[in-house]
Design an enzyme around this catalytic site. Structure first.
Site, PDB file in Angstrom:
ATOM      1  N   SER A 136       0.718  -1.258  -0.085  1.00  0.00           N
ATOM      2  CA  SER A 136       0.184   0.013  -0.164  1.00  0.00           C
ATOM      3  C   SER A 136       0.921   1.163  -0.035  1.00  0.00           C
ATOM      4  CB  SER A 136      -0.757  -0.018   1.369  1.00  0.00           C
ATOM      5  OG  SER A 136      -1.830  -0.985   1.253  1.00  0.00           O
ATOM      6  N   LEU A 176      -8.678  11.381  -1.464  1.00  0.00           N
ATOM      7  CA  LEU A 176     -10.249  11.635  -2.287  1.00  0.00           C
ATOM      8  C   LEU A 176     -11.298  11.179  -1.407  1.00  0.00           C
ATOM      9  CD1 LEU A 176     -11.358  11.401  -5.198  1.00  0.00           C
ATOM     10  CD2 LEU A 176     -11.258   9.066  -5.177  1.00  0.00           C
ATOM     11  N   SER A 189     -17.438   5.356  -1.888  1.00  0.00           N
ATOM     12  CA  SER A 189     -17.585   4.884  -3.145  1.00  0.00           C
ATOM     13  C   SER A 189     -18.067   5.734  -4.384  1.00  0.00           C
ATOM     14  CB  SER A 189     -18.653   3.656  -3.446  1.00  0.00           C
ATOM     15  OG  SER A 189     -18.096   2.446  -2.585  1.00  0.00           O
ATOM     16  N   ILE A 237      -6.833   8.051   4.853  1.00  0.00           N
ATOM     17  CA  ILE A 237      -5.807   8.348   3.692  1.00  0.00           C
ATOM     18  C   ILE A 237      -4.512   7.734   4.015  1.00  0.00           C
ATOM     19  CG2 ILE A 237      -4.686  10.159   2.524  1.00  0.00           C
ATOM     20  CD1 ILE A 237      -7.762   9.967   2.184  1.00  0.00           C
ATOM     21  N   THR A 238      -4.197   6.632   3.349  1.00  0.00           N
ATOM     22  CA  THR A 238      -2.863   6.035   3.457  1.00  0.00           C
ATOM     23  C   THR A 238      -1.710   6.968   3.572  1.00  0.00           C
ATOM     24  OG1 THR A 238      -3.925   4.143   2.604  1.00  0.00           O
ATOM     25  CG2 THR A 238      -1.552   4.173   2.764  1.00  0.00           C
ATOM     26  N   ALA A 277      -3.127   2.454  -9.615  1.00  0.00           N
ATOM     27  CA  ALA A 277      -2.873   1.769  -8.529  1.00  0.00           C
ATOM     28  C   ALA A 277      -3.769   0.233  -8.409  1.00  0.00           C
ATOM     29  CB  ALA A 277      -3.644   2.640  -7.228  1.00  0.00           C
ATOM     30  N   ARG A 278      -4.704   0.276  -9.066  1.00  0.00           N
ATOM     31  CA  ARG A 278      -5.662  -1.043  -8.986  1.00  0.00           C
ATOM     32  C   ARG A 278      -4.851  -1.902  -9.720  1.00  0.00           C
ATOM     33  NH1 ARG A 278     -11.281   2.161 -10.265  1.00  0.00           N
ATOM     34  NH2 ARG A 278     -11.715   2.781  -8.140  1.00  0.00           N
ATOM     35  N   GLU A 284      -9.779   1.217  -3.255  1.00  0.00           N
ATOM     36  CA  GLU A 284      -9.400   1.377  -4.677  1.00  0.00           C
ATOM     37  C   GLU A 284     -10.591   0.835  -5.458  1.00  0.00           C
ATOM     38  OE1 GLU A 284      -6.746   2.438  -6.239  1.00  0.00           O
ATOM     39  OE2 GLU A 284      -5.469   2.970  -4.512  1.00  0.00           O
ATOM     40  N   THR A 332     -14.561  -0.794  -4.218  1.00  0.00           N
ATOM     41  CA  THR A 332     -14.956  -1.917  -3.469  1.00  0.00           C
ATOM     42  C   THR A 332     -15.452  -3.232  -4.553  1.00  0.00           C
ATOM     43  OG1 THR A 332     -17.220  -1.544  -3.429  1.00  0.00           O
ATOM     44  CG2 THR A 332     -16.020  -0.653  -1.676  1.00  0.00           C
TER      45      THR A 332
HETATM   46  C1  LIG Z   1      -6.933   0.752   5.089  1.00  0.00           C
HETATM   47  C2  LIG Z   1      -7.564   1.869   4.100  1.00  0.00           C
HETATM   48  C3  LIG Z   1      -6.653   2.661   3.447  1.00  0.00           C
HETATM   49  C4  LIG Z   1      -7.397   3.433   2.579  1.00  0.00           C
HETATM   50  N1  LIG Z   1      -6.560   4.564   1.672  1.00  0.00           N
HETATM   51  C5  LIG Z   1      -7.206   5.345   0.961  1.00  0.00           C
HETATM   52  C6  LIG Z   1      -6.343   6.423   0.440  1.00  0.00           C
HETATM   53  O1  LIG Z   1      -5.121   6.438   0.731  1.00  0.00           O
HETATM   54  N2  LIG Z   1      -6.831   7.603  -0.216  1.00  0.00           N
HETATM   55  C7  LIG Z   1      -8.310   7.654  -0.571  1.00  0.00           C
HETATM   56  O2  LIG Z   1      -8.728   8.524  -0.943  1.00  0.00           O
HETATM   57  N3  LIG Z   1      -9.137   6.680   0.256  1.00  0.00           N
HETATM   58  C8  LIG Z   1      -8.626   5.418   0.880  1.00  0.00           C
HETATM   59  N4  LIG Z   1      -9.456   4.579   1.381  1.00  0.00           N
HETATM   60  C9  LIG Z   1     -10.899   4.682   1.346  1.00  0.00           C
HETATM   61  C10 LIG Z   1     -11.419   3.665   0.282  1.00  0.00           C
HETATM   62  O3  LIG Z   1     -11.027   4.084  -1.161  1.00  0.00           O
HETATM   63  C11 LIG Z   1     -12.840   3.563   0.572  1.00  0.00           C
HETATM   64  O4  LIG Z   1     -13.073   2.976   1.906  1.00  0.00           O
HETATM   65  C12 LIG Z   1     -13.609   3.031  -0.400  1.00  0.00           C
HETATM   66  O5  LIG Z   1     -13.656   3.465  -1.574  1.00  0.00           O
HETATM   67  C13 LIG Z   1     -15.213   2.394  -0.051  1.00  0.00           C
HETATM   68  O6  LIG Z   1     -15.858   3.563   0.409  1.00  0.00           O
HETATM   69  P1  LIG Z   1     -16.590   3.567   1.921  1.00  0.00           P
HETATM   70  O7  LIG Z   1     -15.542   2.868   2.952  1.00  0.00           O
HETATM   71  O8  LIG Z   1     -16.943   4.938   2.229  1.00  0.00           O
HETATM   72  O9  LIG Z   1     -17.514   2.249   1.662  1.00  0.00           O
HETATM   73  P2  LIG Z   1     -18.909   2.681   1.014  1.00  0.00           P
HETATM   74  O10 LIG Z   1     -18.889   3.390  -0.163  1.00  0.00           O
HETATM   75  O11 LIG Z   1     -19.834   3.412   1.943  1.00  0.00           O
HETATM   76  O12 LIG Z   1     -19.590   1.323   0.750  1.00  0.00           O
HETATM   77  C14 LIG Z   1     -20.158   0.374   1.752  1.00  0.00           C
HETATM   78  C15 LIG Z   1     -20.729  -0.618   0.919  1.00  0.00           C
HETATM   79  O13 LIG Z   1     -21.669  -0.357   0.279  1.00  0.00           O
HETATM   80  C16 LIG Z   1     -21.431  -1.005  -1.292  1.00  0.00           C
HETATM   81  N5  LIG Z   1     -22.008   0.039  -2.144  1.00  0.00           N
HETATM   82  C17 LIG Z   1     -21.720   1.387  -2.278  1.00  0.00           C
HETATM   83  N6  LIG Z   1     -22.333   1.928  -3.280  1.00  0.00           N
HETATM   84  C18 LIG Z   1     -23.100   0.622  -3.781  1.00  0.00           C
HETATM   85  C19 LIG Z   1     -24.059   0.684  -4.870  1.00  0.00           C
HETATM   86  N7  LIG Z   1     -24.111   1.741  -5.795  1.00  0.00           N
HETATM   87  N8  LIG Z   1     -24.314  -0.479  -5.263  1.00  0.00           N
HETATM   88  C20 LIG Z   1     -24.092  -1.537  -4.524  1.00  0.00           C
HETATM   89  N9  LIG Z   1     -23.212  -1.384  -3.331  1.00  0.00           N
HETATM   90  C21 LIG Z   1     -22.777  -0.322  -3.049  1.00  0.00           C
HETATM   91  C22 LIG Z   1     -19.939  -1.156  -1.292  1.00  0.00           C
HETATM   92  O14 LIG Z   1     -19.547  -2.151  -2.126  1.00  0.00           O
HETATM   93  C23 LIG Z   1     -19.704  -1.589   0.099  1.00  0.00           C
HETATM   94  O15 LIG Z   1     -19.782  -2.890   0.094  1.00  0.00           O
HETATM   95  C24 LIG Z   1      -8.684   3.591   2.326  1.00  0.00           C
HETATM   96  C25 LIG Z   1      -9.431   2.708   2.939  1.00  0.00           C
HETATM   97  C26 LIG Z   1      -8.966   1.591   3.809  1.00  0.00           C
HETATM   98  C27 LIG Z   1      -9.980   0.778   4.458  1.00  0.00           C
END
Ligand SMILES: Cc1cc2nc3c(=O)[nH]c(=O)nc-3n(C[C@H](O)[C@H](O)[C@H](O)COP(=O)(O)OP(=O)(O)OC[C@H]3O[C@@H](n4cnc5c(N)ncnc54)[C@H](O)[C@@H]3O)c2cc1C
Lengths: 391, 252
Positions: free
Chosen positions: A94, A134, A141, A166-167, A245-246, A366, A368
C-alpha cells in the site's frame, strides 16, 4: 523453510531478464528486512521508516513513470514489485502503491513542469512521502459528491473540508488532494506544513496495521496558486490514478495468496492428525488444489493485463476485472489457509491471519469489490446502476 | 589498476540437494546463487575500486547458467564480465585453477579477490592455487581489505585476535564473512547491467590445455539422516540424560 513462490505455469518465464532481476531484488528485501520485522510493526501499528529508505534506494517507487528521476520500468515490472512487496505485507505494498500511483503519478501526468521537477525526484528517492486524499467521511464509493472545496482568493486558494482513510497521511510531506473549485473537481498539492492543514492518524485498525491511515483536515488552508494540478479537471484526475494503483493491486494480491498457499502447504505436510499428515486427506488436498487453480488463473490474468498496459491497449474495465478477481481469490485463499492451520492459524507465528485481515481492506479500497462489479455491469449492459437515476 | 573477483555459482544454501546415480542431481536444484563468501569478495572488490579507481572484472568458470550471476554482479557495479563456459562438474581443482589463472591474465588483473571456499565443494583450494600459478601473494580468510600506500592491507581473524597483513600486487585475497554489509542492487544498476556484454570464452580460447584430470570423484552421497529426537520425562531420567549429553552429544 524458504518461501517457494507458487508459479505452476511458469508465468514468470515470460518476464524479461531485467524484470526477473527486479523481482529477485525485491524478494530478497522482503525476506531479509520485512518478514523478520513485520509482526512487530503490526503490533506497534507503525510503518518502519527504514522500509521507506530501502524502497527509495532500490529505486522502485513510481516504477512505471519515466523521467524526473523516476525508474522508467515496464508495467510488468511494476506488477512484479507489487506482488513481491505484498507477499511480505499488504501494508508495505500500500505504501508503494500510494507513493507511486496515487501521489507521484498525478504530478507526473497532470502537473506543471515546475511541479514535476520539484516533487518527483525527491518522491522517487523516498525522501518525500506522498499521500492521496479522495475519500471523505460521507463519500467513499461515490467521490463525485465530495464536500471538500477550494476557493480562489486571488493570490492563493483556500481549502476547506476533510478527507478520511488516507494511507500515509500523517507521514506524508506531499498530499495530492481532490477538491471542488467552482463545482469542478481539481487536484491540489498540499504540503505538511501548510497553514490550516492537519493529518491526525486513525487508530484501532484490525487490518493493514503496518500502514499509516489518517484523516486530512483543511480549515481555511492556504495553498499557493502554483500548487493546483493544471492538467486535469473532473473525476478523470483521481480515476486515472486509481487505474494504475488498481493494476498494481491485481498483482499484489497474488503475492499475499502465494504466501498463504506456501504456509498452508508446509503446515499441512507437517501437521499429523489421526496418524497421518493432514495433507494426505482428500478434503485438504481439495483446498490446496483449489488454491493452486485460482492462483494460476490470477497470474495469467495479471500477466496478460501487464502486456496490455505496456502496449497501451487497455480499458479501465480490464483493470476492474483483475483487481476484483485477484483480491477476491486472495482473500478466500487466506481464509482457507487459516482454516488449514487450525488454531495455529490465528497466531502471528504464521502469516495467514495477517494477510487475511489485510485483504479485507484491499477488497474495500481502490473501488470495493461490488463497485467493480457495477463497472463491469455497466460495460456489459450499457446501463449504469450506481444510482437510481437511470440516465 | 584492474581488479578481478572470482565468482562461483552454487546451489542456494536453502535449496534441497538430491543425489542420484552417485552424483548430485544438478537438474533438481531449484535455485542457484553466488557462493556466499564470494559475495563478500565482490563487495570488497567494489570498495577497492571505489577507493582506488580502476576496472573491476568478474570472472567465473562454469556452465551456461552461471552467466546470470555475472549479470547480477554487473547490477551492483562490476565493469566487465568474463565467463569461461565449461562443464566443471567433473573437473578437478587444479584444472579449474589453471583456467581461472589464464582468465585473470587475459583480463590483465593484478589484484584478485575470491571466497575462502565455495559453499558446495568447501575445498578451499581455488584461491591459493590460483595465487601460486600467478606468482601472487596470497592472504587467506580475510574479513576486510583496504588500500595502504602502494599496497593493500588485509585484516584476518587469528586465534589471538586480529592480524593485519600488508601486501603489494600482484596479490590475491580469499574472503571469510566480511565485516561489512553487502550492497543490494537497485533499478538503475539493473538497467545498466542489461547494457553490459559478458565476454564468453572456452578454456581452449584462453590457451589452457586441461590434460587429464588427476582426481576421480567416486561418488556423492547425501549425509546420513538425523536420528529422531529422544524424549525423557521425570526426575529419575536426569542421570540418563546427563550421561547421554556427556557421552553421545559431547556437550558437557
Ligand atoms: C486501510 C484503508 C486505506 C485507504 N486509503 C485511502 C487513500 O489513501 N486515499 C483515499 O482517498 N481513500 C482511501 N481509502 C478509502 C477507500 O477507498 C474507501 O473505503 C472505499 O472507496 C469505499 O468507501 P467507503 O468505505 O465509504 O464504503 P461505502 O462506499 O460506504 O460502501 C459500503 C458498502 O456499500 C457498497 N456500495 C456502495 N455503493 C453501492 C452501490 N451503488 N451499489 C451497490 N453497493 C454499493 C460497497 O460495495 C460496500 O460494500 C482507504 C480505505 C482503507 C480501509
Amino acid at each position: 523453510m524458504p518461501f517457494e513462490a507458487l508459479d505452476f505455469y511458469d508465468v514468470d518465464s515470460l518476464l524479461t531478464d531485467e524484470e526477473r532481476m527486479v523481482r529477485d531484488m525485491v524478494r530478497d528485501f522482503v525476506d531479509n528486512e520485512v518478514l523478520p520485522k513485520i509482526e512487530h510493526a503490526c503490533r506497534d501499528g507503525v510503518f518502519p521508516d527504514e522500509w521507506r529508505v530501502t524502497l527509495g534506494e532500490m529505486g522502485v517507487l513510481g516504477a512505471p513513470l519515466k523521467g524526473y528521476g523516476c525508474p522508467g520500468l515496464s508495467y510488468a515490472a511494476y506488477g512484479v514489485i507489487c506482488r513481491e512487496l505484498e507477499r511480505g505485507d499488504s501494508g508495505l505494498r500500500s505504501f508503494a502503491s500510494v507513493q507511486g500511483s496515487l501521489a507521484m503519478y498525478p504530478i507526473w501526468d497532470f502537473g506543471s513542469e515546475e511541479q514535476k521537477n520539484h516533487y518527483l525526484p525527491k518522491m522517487a528517492s523516498g525522501e518525500w512521502i506522498g499521500c492521496f486524499g479522495l475519500t471523505e467521511p460521507d463519500y467513499g464509493s461515490n467521490p463525485g459528491d465530495m464536500i471538500t472545496r477550494a476557493e480562489d482568493m486571488g493570490d492563493h486558494y483556500l481549502l476547506n473540508g476533510a478527507k478520511m482513510w488516507i494511507t500515509n497521511g500523517s507521514i506524508a510531506k506531499v498530499a495530492v488532494v481532490w477538491a471542488k473549485l467552482d463545482g469542478v473537481i481539481r487536484g491540489f498539492i498540499v504540503e505538511d506544513e501548510d497553514e490550516g492543514f492537519s493529518a491526525p492518524e486513525m487508530k484501532g485498525k484490525h487490518s493493514l496495521k503496518a500502514s499509516v491511515t489518517s484523516e486530512l483536515v483543511f480549515q481555511d488552508c492556504k495553498i499557493p496558486k502554483d500548487r493546483i494540478l493544471p492538467g486535469v479537471k473532473g473525476l478523470r484526475g483521481p480515476f486515472s490514478c486509481l487505474n494504475n494503483a488498481r493494476y498494481g493491486i491485481s498483482w499484489g494480491a497474488i503475492g499475499a495468496a502465494q504466501a498463504c498457499f506456501d504456509s498452508a502447504k508446509e503446515y499441512s505436510l507437517s501437521r499429523i492428525q489421526f496418524d497421518h499428515p493432514i495433507a494426505s486427506y482428500q478434503l485438504v488436498q481439495n483446498k490446496l488444489s483449489w488454491m493452486l487453480r485460482e492462483i494460476t488463473k490470477a497470474q495469467l490474468l495479471a500477466y496478460h493485463l501487464s502486456q496490455k498496459k505496456d502496449a497501451g491497449d487497455w480499458i479501465p474495465e480490464h483493470i476492474s476485472l483483475a483487481k476484483m478477481n485477484n483480491v477476491d481469490i486472495a482473500l478466500e485463499i487466506a481464509r482457507v489457509a487459516r482454516d488449514i492451520h487450525g488454531a495455529n492459524g490465528i497466531l502471528d507465528e504464521y502469516p495467514v491471519m495477517r494477510h487475511m485481515a489485510n485483504l479485507e481492506s484491499v477488497k474495500t479500497y481502490e473501488g470495493t469489490h461490488d463497485i467493480h462489479n457495477l463497472i463491469l455491469g455497466r460495460y456489459i449492459t450499457g446501463i449504469q446502476s450506481f444510482t437510481r437515476d437511470l440516465s | 589498476m584492474t581488479i578481478a573477483v572470482l565468482l562461483k555459482q552454487v546451489p542456494d544454501t536453502t535449496a534441497k540437494i538430491a543425489v542420484s546415480g552417485g552424483r548430485v542431481d544438478q537438474s533438481s536444484v531449484a535455485k542457484w546463487s553466488t557462493s556466499p563468501y564470494d559475495e563478500y569478495a565482490l563487495e570488497y572488490a567494489l570498495q577497492l575500486k571505489e577507493a582506488g579507481g580502476g576496472d573491476l572484472v568478474a570472472i567465473t568458470c562454469g556452465p551456461a547458467r552461471s552467466s546470470k550471476m555475472l549479470t547480477d554482479a554487473a547490477a551492483v557495479g562490476v565493469d566487465s564480465m568474463l565467463h569461461v563456459v565449461a562443464d566443471t562438474s567433473e573437473m578437478d581443482s587444479t584444472q579449474i585453477q589453471s583456467i581461472l589463472a589464464a582468465a585473470i591474465k587475459h583480463c590483465g588483473a593484478e589484484i584478485i579477490l575470491c571466497g575462502k571456499q565455495a559453499a558446495d565443494t568447501n575445498s578451499g583450494s581455488t584461491g591459493p592455487g590460483v595465487a601460486s600459478l600467478l606468482g601472487a601473494s596470497c592472504v587467506g580468510m580475510v574479513s576486510e581489505v583496504g588500500i595502504e600506500g602502494d599496497g593493500f592491507i588485509a585484516q584476518r581473524g587469528i586465534s589471538s585476535g586480529d592480524e593485519r597483513v600488508v601486501v603489494s600486487k600482484p596479490c590475491l585475497f580469499t574472503f571469510d564473512k566480511g565485516l561489512t554489509e553487502l550492497r543490494r542492487p537497485n533499478v538503475k544498476g539493473i538497467m545498466m547491467a542489461k547494457k553490459k556484454v559478458i565476454e564468453s570464452v572456452s578454456a581452449g580460447d584462453l590457451g589452457v590445455d586441461l590434460g587429464e584430470s588427476g582426481v576421480k570423484i567416486n561418488s556423492h552421497a547425501p549425509p546420513p539422516e538425523k536420528p529422531p529426537g529422544q524424549k525423557f520425562e521425570g526426575a529419575e531420567s536426569v542421570p540418563t540424560v546427563v550421561a547421554k549429553l556427556r557421552e553421545e552429544a559431547n556437550v558437557i
